[in-house]
Design a protein around this motif. Structure first.
Motif, PDB file in Angstrom:
ATOM      1  N   CYS A 272      11.958 -13.957   7.746  1.00 27.26           N
ATOM      2  CA  CYS A 272      10.732 -13.189   7.528  1.00 27.26           C
ATOM      3  C   CYS A 272       9.559 -13.999   8.063  1.00 27.26           C
ATOM      4  O   CYS A 272       9.702 -15.180   8.373  1.00 27.26           O
ATOM      5  CB  CYS A 272      10.545 -12.861   6.035  1.00 27.26           C
ATOM      6  SG  CYS A 272      10.620 -14.308   4.953  1.00 27.26           S
TER       7      CYS A 272
ATOM      8  N   LEU B 100      10.208  -3.598  12.510  1.00 23.08           N
ATOM      9  CA  LEU B 100      10.353  -4.476  11.346  1.00 23.08           C
ATOM     10  C   LEU B 100       9.928  -3.757  10.072  1.00 23.08           C
ATOM     11  O   LEU B 100       9.117  -2.830  10.103  1.00 23.08           O
ATOM     12  CB  LEU B 100       9.502  -5.728  11.520  1.00 23.08           C
ATOM     13  CG  LEU B 100       9.864  -6.660  12.678  1.00 23.08           C
ATOM     14  CD1 LEU B 100       8.789  -7.720  12.853  1.00 23.08           C
ATOM     15  CD2 LEU B 100      11.218  -7.317  12.429  1.00 23.08           C
ATOM     16  N   ALA B 101      10.465  -4.204   8.946  1.00 24.29           N
ATOM     17  CA  ALA B 101       9.952  -3.775   7.648  1.00 24.29           C
ATOM     18  C   ALA B 101       8.688  -4.579   7.364  1.00 24.29           C
ATOM     19  O   ALA B 101       8.635  -5.782   7.626  1.00 24.29           O
ATOM     20  CB  ALA B 101      10.993  -4.007   6.563  1.00 24.29           C
TER      21      ALA B 101
ATOM     22  N   ARG C 199      13.313  -8.266   9.227  1.00 24.28           N
ATOM     23  CA  ARG C 199      14.208  -7.300   9.847  1.00 24.28           C
ATOM     24  C   ARG C 199      14.746  -6.338   8.797  1.00 24.28           C
ATOM     25  O   ARG C 199      15.075  -6.731   7.681  1.00 24.28           O
ATOM     26  CB  ARG C 199      15.409  -8.005  10.520  1.00 24.28           C
ATOM     27  CG  ARG C 199      15.052  -8.828  11.731  1.00 24.28           C
ATOM     28  CD  ARG C 199      16.310  -9.383  12.393  1.00 24.28           C
ATOM     29  NE  ARG C 199      17.191 -10.056  11.441  1.00 24.28           N
ATOM     30  CZ  ARG C 199      16.972 -11.258  10.942  1.00 24.28           C
ATOM     31  NH1 ARG C 199      15.899 -11.936  11.291  1.00 24.28           N
ATOM     32  NH2 ARG C 199      17.818 -11.792  10.088  1.00 24.28           N
ATOM     33  N   ARG C 200      14.874  -5.084   9.188  1.00 23.85           N
ATOM     34  CA  ARG C 200      15.388  -4.086   8.250  1.00 23.85           C
ATOM     35  C   ARG C 200      16.849  -4.349   7.892  1.00 23.85           C
ATOM     36  O   ARG C 200      17.324  -3.875   6.864  1.00 23.85           O
ATOM     37  CB  ARG C 200      15.237  -2.684   8.844  1.00 23.85           C
ATOM     38  CG  ARG C 200      13.782  -2.275   9.043  1.00 23.85           C
ATOM     39  CD  ARG C 200      13.645  -0.849   9.534  1.00 23.85           C
ATOM     40  NE  ARG C 200      12.251  -0.531   9.811  1.00 23.85           N
ATOM     41  CZ  ARG C 200      11.369  -0.143   8.896  1.00 23.85           C
ATOM     42  NH1 ARG C 200      11.752  -0.019   7.639  1.00 23.85           N
ATOM     43  NH2 ARG C 200      10.124   0.130   9.230  1.00 23.85           N
ATOM     44  N   THR C 201      17.545  -5.115   8.727  1.00 27.33           N
ATOM     45  CA  THR C 201      18.945  -5.424   8.446  1.00 27.33           C
ATOM     46  C   THR C 201      19.102  -6.643   7.532  1.00 27.33           C
ATOM     47  O   THR C 201      20.223  -6.969   7.138  1.00 27.33           O
ATOM     48  CB  THR C 201      19.700  -5.698   9.761  1.00 27.33           C
ATOM     49  OG1 THR C 201      19.017  -6.734  10.490  1.00 27.33           O
ATOM     50  CG2 THR C 201      19.777  -4.440  10.623  1.00 27.33           C
TER      51      THR C 201
ATOM     52  N   TYR D  23      17.127  -8.809  -0.230  1.00 24.01           N
ATOM     53  CA  TYR D  23      15.912  -8.122  -0.693  1.00 24.01           C
ATOM     54  C   TYR D  23      15.242  -8.892  -1.833  1.00 24.01           C
ATOM     55  O   TYR D  23      14.019  -8.923  -1.947  1.00 24.01           O
ATOM     56  CB  TYR D  23      16.268  -6.707  -1.161  1.00 24.01           C
ATOM     57  CG  TYR D  23      17.101  -5.937  -0.167  1.00 24.01           C
ATOM     58  CD1 TYR D  23      16.605  -5.588   1.085  1.00 24.01           C
ATOM     59  CD2 TYR D  23      18.408  -5.566  -0.469  1.00 24.01           C
ATOM     60  CE1 TYR D  23      17.373  -4.896   2.004  1.00 24.01           C
ATOM     61  CE2 TYR D  23      19.196  -4.874   0.444  1.00 24.01           C
ATOM     62  CZ  TYR D  23      18.674  -4.547   1.672  1.00 24.01           C
ATOM     63  OH  TYR D  23      19.447  -3.874   2.583  1.00 24.01           O
TER      64      TYR D  23
END
Length: 306
Positions: A143, A155-156, A278-280, A284
């Motif tokens: 991140c 990207l998130a 990254r969304r992958t 979390y």
């Protein structure tokens, strides 16, 4: 085909140089070169064009490198899934941060992370926005803390805070006794700017667009000067070389004898600072923990965003 070989081609694609890629992978250059040659022979395709000064990726090689990065990420995700079953926060978090945020946020952020999440040490990388985006894409970072705007890379994004800008002037300057300064009044000042590559330089030029022309021709040397960091520029301001614009978190909490920081008149220019990943990315809980640690910091003068 092995994961090691895939890591090698990703490293060469990133570095555009076999020697530097070998150093990044902690192997000798012959070892890396032989492994890549073996992979190219196995696939019966050319992944790289070898030039005298630089290595380039072939069009087909671009697709292979992209897929290789995806495979590496998926392999890492298997390990992460196993870790999350035991402790979602276990293991280092690879965090990137831009130069104009790092020195002012990291001291408190690292302190709060150690106190709240000792099992999640931060592996830190300071760099320009464009480099951090590339490192996110290739999986070298988990991140990054950056300032908008930047290219849409899928990207998130989680907004962290809006940070106002202030004007830094030498103590004897007429602005030093003012309650506020307008952007128009800066037109007649000698402006000190960060060097090319810093996104904050672009933010300042949005506030004072007339200085854009001074940063690229000889005449402008008399009107604007460049520094390598905000702290270097503040020293230049203190010595009387000119004025500059800085983000509010860079304003020291204790008064400085030779510098004054004056707010802007409304509308106050600001930048939005965000956390991107990254969304992958599968951890979390680690992202949430990092946000909590950021919000635990004092963040004087900014508007926090949820």
């Amino acid at each position: 085909m092995t994961l090691t070989e895939l890591r090698y081609i990703v490293a060469v694609a990133r570095e555009r140089h076999f020697g530097r890629a070998a150093e990044a992978c902690f192997v000798s250059q012959p070892t890396l070169s032989v492994a890549i040659k073996k992979l190219e022979e196995e696939l019966d395709v050319k992944i790289f064009e070898r030039g005298a000064a630089e290595v380039s990726v072939t069009p087909l090689g671009e697709d292979i490198v992209r897929q290789a990065q995806s495979v590496i990420e998926q392999a890492s995700a298997i390990k992460e899934i196993a870790k999350r079953g035991k402790d979602p926060l276990a293991g280092a978090l690879r965090l990137g941060i831009i130069y104009t945020i790092g020195p002012y946020l990291l001291p408190e952020l690292v302190k709060h992370t150690i106190e709240q999440y000792p099992q999640m040490p931060l592996m830190l990388q300071e760099n320009f926005t464009v480099k951090l985006l590339e490192m996110l894409r290739t999986g070298e970072l988990d991140c990054a803390i950056m300032a908008e705007p930047f290219p849409d890379t899928g990207l998130a994004i989680a907004p962290l805070y809006d940070e106002p800008f202030v004007v830094a002037v030498p103590a004897p300057h007429p602005f030093a006794q003012r309650q506020s300064v307008s952007t128009q009044e800066l037109k007649n000042e000698t402006m000190l700017l960060l060097g090319t590559g810093h996104c904050f330089r672009d933010h300042v030029l949005e506030v004072c667009p007339e200085f854009a022309r001074f940063s690229s021709d000889a005449e402008g040397i008399r009107k604007s000067f460049e520094g390598s960091s905000l702290e270097t520029i503040k020293h230049m301001v203190a010595s009387g070389m000119g004025v500059t614009v800085v983000p509010s978190l860079s304003v020291p909490r204790d008064p400085t004898p030779h510098l004054r920081f004056v707010p802007f008149e409304d509308p106050v220019p600001t930048r939005r600072v965000v956390l991107a990943w990254r969304r992958t990315f599968t951890r979390y809980e680690a992202i949430a923990a990092l946000r909590n640690a950021i919000y635990a910091c004092k963040l004087d003068g900014v508007t926090r965003l949820s």
